[in-house]
Write a protein that holds these residues in place. Structure first.
Motif, PDB file in Angstrom:
ATOM      1  N   THR A  90       0.803  -1.214   0.000  1.00 12.99           N
ATOM      2  CA  THR A  90       0.000   0.000   0.000  1.00 12.99           C
ATOM      3  C   THR A  90       0.841   1.272   0.000  1.00 12.99           C
ATOM      4  N   GLY A  91       0.522   2.141  -0.950  1.00 16.03           N
ATOM      5  CA  GLY A  91       1.216   3.413  -1.092  1.00 16.03           C
ATOM      6  C   GLY A  91       2.430   3.343  -1.998  1.00 16.03           C
ATOM      7  N   TYR A  92       3.018   2.196  -2.103  1.00 16.28           N
ATOM      8  CA  TYR A  92       4.228   2.032  -2.903  1.00 16.28           C
ATOM      9  C   TYR A  92       3.969   1.292  -4.203  1.00 16.28           C
ATOM     10  N   GLN A  93       3.267   0.187  -4.125  1.00 10.17           N
ATOM     11  CA  GLN A  93       3.015  -0.655  -5.289  1.00 10.17           C
ATOM     12  C   GLN A  93       1.568  -1.142  -5.214  1.00 10.17           C
ATOM     13  N   GLN A  94       0.732  -0.635  -6.111  1.00 11.64           N
ATOM     14  CA  GLN A  94      -0.670  -1.014  -6.114  1.00 11.64           C
ATOM     15  C   GLN A  94      -1.157  -1.125  -7.554  1.00 11.64           C
ATOM     16  N   TYR A  95      -2.427  -1.515  -7.697  1.00 10.38           N
ATOM     17  CA  TYR A  95      -3.094  -1.532  -8.995  1.00 10.38           C
ATOM     18  C   TYR A  95      -4.331  -0.648  -8.908  1.00 10.38           C
ATOM     19  N   ASP A  96      -4.604   0.098  -9.992  1.00 10.08           N
ATOM     20  CA  ASP A  96      -5.834   0.888 -10.005  1.00 10.08           C
ATOM     21  C   ASP A  96      -7.006  -0.002 -10.431  1.00 10.08           C
ATOM     22  N   GLU A  97      -8.197   0.595 -10.563  1.00  4.50           N
ATOM     23  CA  GLU A  97      -9.396  -0.170 -10.876  1.00  4.50           C
ATOM     24  C   GLU A  97      -9.338  -0.820 -12.264  1.00  4.50           C
ATOM     25  N   ASN A  98      -8.412  -0.360 -13.114  1.00  4.86           N
ATOM     26  CA  ASN A  98      -8.238  -0.948 -14.448  1.00  4.86           C
ATOM     27  C   ASN A  98      -7.074  -1.937 -14.501  1.00  4.86           C
ATOM     28  N   GLY A  99      -6.489  -2.222 -13.346  1.00  2.51           N
ATOM     29  CA  GLY A  99      -5.388  -3.187 -13.298  1.00  2.51           C
ATOM     30  C   GLY A  99      -4.034  -2.625 -13.660  1.00  2.51           C
ATOM     31  N   ARG A 100      -3.919  -1.306 -13.732  1.00  3.07           N
ATOM     32  CA  ARG A 100      -2.631  -0.692 -14.057  1.00  3.07           C
ATOM     33  C   ARG A 100      -1.856  -0.396 -12.774  1.00  3.07           C
ATOM     34  N   PRO A 101      -0.542  -0.629 -12.793  1.00  2.00           N
ATOM     35  CA  PRO A 101       0.273  -0.342 -11.607  1.00  2.00           C
ATOM     36  C   PRO A 101       0.319   1.153 -11.310  1.00  2.00           C
ATOM     37  N   TYR A 102       0.381   1.481 -10.026  1.00  2.00           N
ATOM     38  CA  TYR A 102       0.603   2.859  -9.603  1.00  2.00           C
ATOM     39  C   TYR A 102       1.197   2.851  -8.194  1.00  2.00           C
ATOM     40  N   GLY A 103       1.615   4.033  -7.742  1.00  9.50           N
ATOM     41  CA  GLY A 103       2.197   4.183  -6.424  1.00  9.50           C
ATOM     42  C   GLY A 103       3.576   4.810  -6.512  1.00  9.50           C
ATOM     43  N   TYR A 104       4.186   4.995  -5.357  1.00  9.72           N
ATOM     44  CA  TYR A 104       5.492   5.645  -5.282  1.00  9.72           C
ATOM     45  C   TYR A 104       6.522   4.939  -6.159  1.00  9.72           C
ATOM     46  N   ASN A 105       6.598   3.605  -6.064  1.00  6.67           N
ATOM     47  CA  ASN A 105       7.600   2.877  -6.851  1.00  6.67           C
ATOM     48  C   ASN A 105       7.331   2.993  -8.342  1.00  6.67           C
ATOM     49  N   TYR A 106       6.054   3.030  -8.736  1.00  2.00           N
ATOM     50  CA  TYR A 106       5.722   3.186 -10.151  1.00  2.00           C
ATOM     51  C   TYR A 106       6.217   4.544 -10.661  1.00  2.00           C
ATOM     52  N   GLU A 107       5.946   5.593  -9.898  1.00  4.66           N
ATOM     53  CA  GLU A 107       6.400   6.924 -10.295  1.00  4.66           C
ATOM     54  C   GLU A 107       7.928   6.989 -10.363  1.00  4.66           C
ATOM     55  N   TYR A 108       8.583   6.325  -9.426  1.00  3.75           N
ATOM     56  CA  TYR A 108      10.048   6.270  -9.413  1.00  3.75           C
ATOM     57  C   TYR A 108      10.569   5.569 -10.675  1.00  3.75           C
ATOM     58  N   LEU A 109       9.945   4.438 -11.016  1.00  2.00           N
ATOM     59  CA  LEU A 109      10.345   3.705 -12.222  1.00  2.00           C
ATOM     60  C   LEU A 109      10.103   4.528 -13.480  1.00  2.00           C
ATOM     61  N   GLU A 110       8.993   5.260 -13.517  1.00  2.86           N
ATOM     62  CA  GLU A 110       8.705   6.100 -14.678  1.00  2.86           C
ATOM     63  C   GLU A 110       9.761   7.191 -14.837  1.00  2.86           C
ATOM     64  N   LYS A 111      10.234   7.757 -13.748  1.00  6.32           N
ATOM     65  CA  LYS A 111      11.293   8.764 -13.822  1.00  6.32           C
ATOM     66  C   LYS A 111      12.579   8.137 -14.368  1.00  6.32           C
ATOM     67  N   ILE A 112      12.894   6.941 -13.894  1.00  4.11           N
ATOM     68  CA  ILE A 112      14.080   6.236 -14.413  1.00  4.11           C
ATOM     69  C   ILE A 112      13.921   5.975 -15.906  1.00  4.11           C
ATOM     70  N   ALA A 113      12.718   5.545 -16.326  1.00  6.53           N
ATOM     71  CA  ALA A 113      12.467   5.256 -17.742  1.00  6.53           C
ATOM     72  C   ALA A 113      12.613   6.502 -18.603  1.00  6.53           C
ATOM     73  N   SER A 114      12.272   7.670 -18.056  1.00  8.56           N
ATOM     74  CA  SER A 114      12.403   8.901 -18.837  1.00  8.56           C
ATOM     75  C   SER A 114      13.865   9.220 -19.135  1.00  8.56           C
TER      76      SER A 114
END
Length: 160
Positions: free
Chosen positions: A43-67
């Motif tokens: 919770t708060g770090y790694q979750q799924y939204d209502e459509n099954g997509r990942p979100y949370g702190y770690n997701y945002e961190y990974l997206e920054k790395i991917a950029s």
């Protein structure tokens, strides 16, 4: 004329093999940008939204790395224990929410700077009579905890 046609007939397979050989490294380069991420709900770090997509702190961190790196992610849904085993066996490339320990540092690479800290607290009822640092009152005390984190292991070692 016939000799020229025979030369082309012989050269055509060589040209095709050369072109296919050049295409393979380009395909491999695309795959080298794919990073398999072990993903379990935390919770708060790694979750799924209502459509099954990942979100949370770690997701945002990974997206920054991917950029910065151009990485693309494949999220592998599993339990924490399954993710740890998959990382150990090379079935995933990275996972988050893992506490460092001497044993784990022998198996896995950890960042030099931690992304956070954690602690363990012992809670009692307000009428229990047990006070802060009242270690004598801990003798024979029954304590409930979830045995799935490094902090719980540390608590058990402390309690011994």
């Amino acid at each position: 004329m016939r000799k020229a046609a025979l030369k082309i007939l012989y050269l055509l397979p060589l040209i095709l093999m050369l072109l296919l050989g050049l295409a393979a490294p380009a395909a491999a380069k695309e795959d080298s940008n794919l990073v398999r991420v072990g993903w379990f709900v935390f919770t708060g770090y790694q979750q799924y939204d209502e459509n099954g997509r990942p979100y949370g702190y770690n997701y945002e961190y990974l997206e920054k790395i991917a950029s910065i790196t151009g990485w693309k992610y494949e999220f592998i849904d599993a339990t924490r224990e399954e993710c740890t085993a998959m990382l150990k066996h090379g079935e995933i490339d990275i996972m988050g929410c893992m506490l460092s320990s001497p044993e784990r540092r022998e198996l896995f690479d950890f960042p030099q700077i931690d992304c956070g800290s954690t602690s363990t607290s012992l809670f009692t009822r307000s009428d229990s009579g047990i006070g802060v640092y009242d270690f004598a009152a801990f003798q024979g005390l029954t304590v409930g905890c979830c045995m799935d984190t490094k902090n719980d292991e540390d608590f058990l070692a402390f309690a011994q």
